[in-house]
Design an enzyme around this catalytic site. Structure first.
Site, PDB file in Angstrom:
ATOM      1  N   LYS A  21       0.852  -1.197   0.000  1.00 30.94           N
ATOM      2  CA  LYS A  21       0.000   0.000   0.000  1.00 30.94           C
ATOM      3  C   LYS A  21       0.882   1.239   0.000  1.00 30.94           C
ATOM      4  CE  LYS A  21      -1.877   2.776   3.202  1.00 30.94           C
ATOM      5  NZ  LYS A  21      -1.983   4.019   2.446  1.00 30.94           N
ATOM      6  N   GLU A  44       9.278  14.859  16.700  1.00 25.99           N
ATOM      7  CA  GLU A  44       9.627  14.839  15.275  1.00 25.99           C
ATOM      8  C   GLU A  44       8.761  15.860  14.539  1.00 25.99           C
ATOM      9  OE1 GLU A  44       8.549  11.329  12.978  1.00 25.99           O
ATOM     10  OE2 GLU A  44      10.517  11.397  12.021  1.00 25.99           O
ATOM     11  N   GLU A  64      10.019   0.454  10.436  1.00 26.74           N
ATOM     12  CA  GLU A  64      10.991   1.540  10.305  1.00 26.74           C
ATOM     13  C   GLU A  64      10.246   2.816  10.641  1.00 26.74           C
ATOM     14  OE1 GLU A  64      14.045   1.033   9.872  1.00 26.74           O
ATOM     15  OE2 GLU A  64      14.181  -0.923   8.914  1.00 26.74           O
TER      16      GLU A  64
END
Ligand code: NAP
Ligand code: MG
Length: 500
Positions: free
Chosen positions: A187, A398, A263
Site C-alpha cells: 500500500k 519529530e 521503520e
C-alpha cells in the site's frame, strides 16, 4: 533540459487503478480519491480508493502466485534476470517516473532524477544480484546426520509505506522481499501512489508473473489495517510514524502473529565537537542533513548539538547558507532545493512547531514561516532555532519539516547524554578530527546508523534500521533485509543405517 521535462510532463498518463494479479483494476466498489500536487494545491489525479475487499483480492492473488511456485521455484538466475530487467526499466523511464514523483510529492526534480529514481532501480538491482550468490548452511554434525539450515521465502508479504520517498521506500521493501521469492501486497501512501503504480506495470513488463506484486492504494486506516490484520499475510513491513507502527504490533498479536518489521520516526542528533573539522567544510553537511527533502526525512539530523566554542561561528554560517543556498520554489525547477511540504495539514503542523519554538524561547536565526503563498503550495522557509534546550518540544518531537534545533554543550559526556536523551534512535553523526573520540562516540550513540564527519545512511550494502522507538524487528537494505522475509528451516537427515 527544462523544455524536455515540460514535454514529459505534458505527455504523462498516470496509472490510477489498483494493480492486482498483473492488471490494473478499479476499486471493487468503484470509488476514487483525489491526489493533489502539493506545489499548487490543485488536483492531480483520481486514484482507486480501495478497501478491505480489494486487499482480500490482492492477498488471494499473491497467495496463489506463491503456492503455484511461478516465482519462488524459478531458477535463482532467472529470478535475478527478471528483477534486473525491472531495474533497467525503472532507469530507462527515469524522466517519466521523476516527473510523476515531483508532481505528486513535491520533491525537487533535480534530487528525484539524480538520486531517488536511480536509487530505486539500484536497490532492486542490488538485491537481484544477490539472489544466486547467497548460500545456505550445513551444520557441523559429524557423519551420523546431515543438518541443513536453509532459508525459505516467508510467503505473502504486506508492506505499508510513507509519502516522503515513495519510489525508494517501495524498492527498499520490494527488493529483498521479491529477491527471496515472496509475493507482495503493498500500500503506497494515499498522497503518493502514482510512481509505484507505474513501477508495478514496469515489473509486469519485465516478466514478473501476475500476482507476485500487487499495489493497493487507499487509506491507512482501511487498507493499512486490512493488511495488518490479514490472516493470510505472513510478514508485514511498515515504514512510517512510530504511533502507527505501534498499532501493527497490536494487530499482529490480535490476529495471526505475522512477523512485524517497523521503520519509524526519529529526532536524530548531529554532534559537532570542539575539535571538529573546519566549519566551512561541515556547515553544508549539517544543512543537508536537516533540509534535504524539505526535512521530510525520517533520519533528518534535526538536533544540532554543538560545542560552545564553535557555536557562534557555526550558527552564523548555517543561518546565512540556509537563506542563500536552500532555494525554496517550484519543485519542477532544476534549481529548487526545497519544494512544498506534502499537504496543507502537514504545513500547518510544521508552522505550529515554529510557533512552539518561539514560545519556548529558542532564538530564531533563519526562516520562521510560510513563503510563496500565492502559488497555492505548502512552502516553508528553512528555519533554524539556536539556544534551545533538549527539554523543549522542538528538540523532543519529530517535526518532519525544514526546522533545525541547536543545543550547546561543554563536555563530551554532556554531548552524549543530550544526543541519547530521546525516545528515538535512527541516525546520528559526530564531527571530530580525533579518532578516539570518533570511535568512542560511535559506539556510545544509541542509533542504527552513525556517520563520522558526515551525515549518511550508508549505501545499499549497509543495513538501515532504528534503535529504541525508531524501529522494530528488522532492517531495510543489505543482505540483512533478507532475513525478515525468510524463514529459517532445519532439515535433519539421519545417516545411521540400521539392520544391514
Ligand atoms: P504515517 O502516518 O505513519 O503513514 C505511513 C503509512 O501508514 C501510510 O501509507 C499511511 O496511509 C499508513 N497508515 C496511516 N494510518 C494507518 C493505520 N491506522 N493503520 C495502518 N496504516 C496506516 O506516516 P507518514 O506521516 O506518512 O510518514 C512520516 C513518518 O514516517 C515519519 O514519522 C517518518 O519518520 C517515518 N519514516 C520512517 C522511515 C524509516 O525508514 N525509518 C522512512 C521514511 C519515513 P495513508 O497516509 O495513505 O492514509
Ligand atoms: Mg500527491
Amino acid at each position: 533540459m527544462a523544455r524536455a521535462l515540460a514535454e514529459v510532463e505534458r505527455g504523462l498518463q498516470f496509472r490510477t487503478a489498483a494493480w492486482i494479479d498483473g492488471e490494473f483494476v478499479p476499486a471493487l466498489d468503484g470509488r476514487t480519491y483525489t491526489s493533489e500536487n502539493p506545489a499548487t494545491g490543485r488536483p492531480l489525479a483520481e486514484i482507486a480508493l480501495c478497501g478491505a475487499a480489494d486487499v482480500d483480492l490482492a492477498v488471494t492473488a499473491a497467495r496463489h502466485a506463491f503456492e503455484s511456485g511461478v516465482w519462488r521455484d524459478l531458477a535463482p538466475a532467472e529470478r535475478k534476470r527478471i528483477l534486473i530487467r525491472f531495474a533497467d526499466l525503472i532507469d530507462a523511464n527515469n524522466d517519466e517516473l521523476a516527473t510523476t514523483e515531483t508532481l505528486d510529492a513535491g520533491k525537487p526534480i533535480a534530487d528525484v532524477r539524480a538520486l531517488d529514481i536511480p536509487d530505486t532501480a539500484g536497490t532492486i538491482r542490488w538485491h537481484a544480484e544477490a539472489i544466486d550468490k547467497l548460500y545456505d548452511q550445513v551444520a557441523p554434525t559429524g557423519p551420523a546426520a546431515v543438518g541443513m539450515v536453509v532459508r525459505e521465502p516467508s510467503g505473502v508479504i504486506g508492506a505499508v509505506i510513507p509519502w516522503n520517498y515513495p519510489a525508494q521506500m517501495a524498492a527498499w521493501k520490494l527488493g529483498p522481499a521479491l529477491a527471496t521469492g515472496n509475493c507482495v501486497v503493498i500500500k503506497p501512501a494515499q498522497q503518493t501512489a502514482l510512481s509505484l503504480l507505474r513501477m508495478a506495470e514496469l515489473a509486469g513488463e519485465a516478466g514478473l508473473p501476475p500476482g507476485v506484486l500487487n499495489v493497493v492504494p487507499g487509506p491507512g486506516d482501511v487498507v493499512g489495517v486490512a493488511i495488518a490484520r490479514h490472516p493470510d499475510i505472513d510478514v508485514v513491513a511498515f515504514t512510517g510514524s512510530t504511533e502507527v507502527g505501534r498499532s501493527f504490533l497490536h494487530h499482529s498479536a490480535d490476529t495471526n502473529l505475522k512477523r512485524v518489521v517497523l521503520e519509524l520516526g526519529g529526532k536524530s542528533p548531529q554532534v559537532v565537537m570542539a575539535d571538529a573539522p573546519p566549519l566551512d567544510e561541515i556547515a553544508p553537511k549539517v544543512l543537508d542533513a536537516i533540509f534535504w527533502n524539505m526535512g521530510e526525512n525520517c533520519s533528518a539530523g534535526s538536533r544540532l548539538i554543538v560545542h560552545r566554542s564553535r557555536q557562534a561561528e557555526l550558527v552564523e554560517r548555517i543561518a546565512a547558507a540556509a537563506a542563500s543556498d536552500w532555494l525554496v520554489g517550484d519543485p519542477m525547477d532544476d534549481t529548487t532545493r526545497i519544494g512544498p511540504l506534502i499537504t496543507r495539514s502537514h504545513l500547518e503542523r510544521v508552522l505550529g512547531y515554529i510557533e512552539v519554538g518561539r514560545a519556548e524561547g529558542a532564538r530564531l536565526v533563519a526562516g520562521g514561516g510560510r513563503v510563496l503563498e500565492g502559488s497555492g503550495g505548502h512552502f516553508v522557509a528553512p528555519t533554524i532555532f539556536d539556544n534551545a534546550t533538549n527539554q523543549m518540544r522542538i528538540a523532543r518531537e519529530e517535526i518532519f519539516g525544514p526546522v533545525l534545533t541547536i543545543i550547546a554543550f561543554d563536555t563530551e559526556a554532556e554531548a552524549l547524554a543530550i544526543a541519547n536523551d530521546t525516545p528515538y534512535g535512527l541516525a546520528a553523526s559526530v564531527y571530530t578530527e580525533n579518532l578516539r573520540v570518533a570511535h568512542r562516540m560511535a559506539r556510545a550513540l544509541r542509533a542504527g546508523t552513525v556517520g563520522i564527519n558526515t551525515y549518511s545512511e550508508g549505501d545499499l550494502s549497509t543495513p538501515f534500521g532504528g534503535y529504541k522507538q525508531s524501529g522494530f524487528g528488522g532492517h531495510d537494505k543489505s543482505v540483512h533485509a533478507h532475513d525478515q522475509y525468510t524463514e529459517l528451516k532445519t532439515i535433519w537427515i539421519d545417516m545411521t543405517e540400521t539392520g544391514s
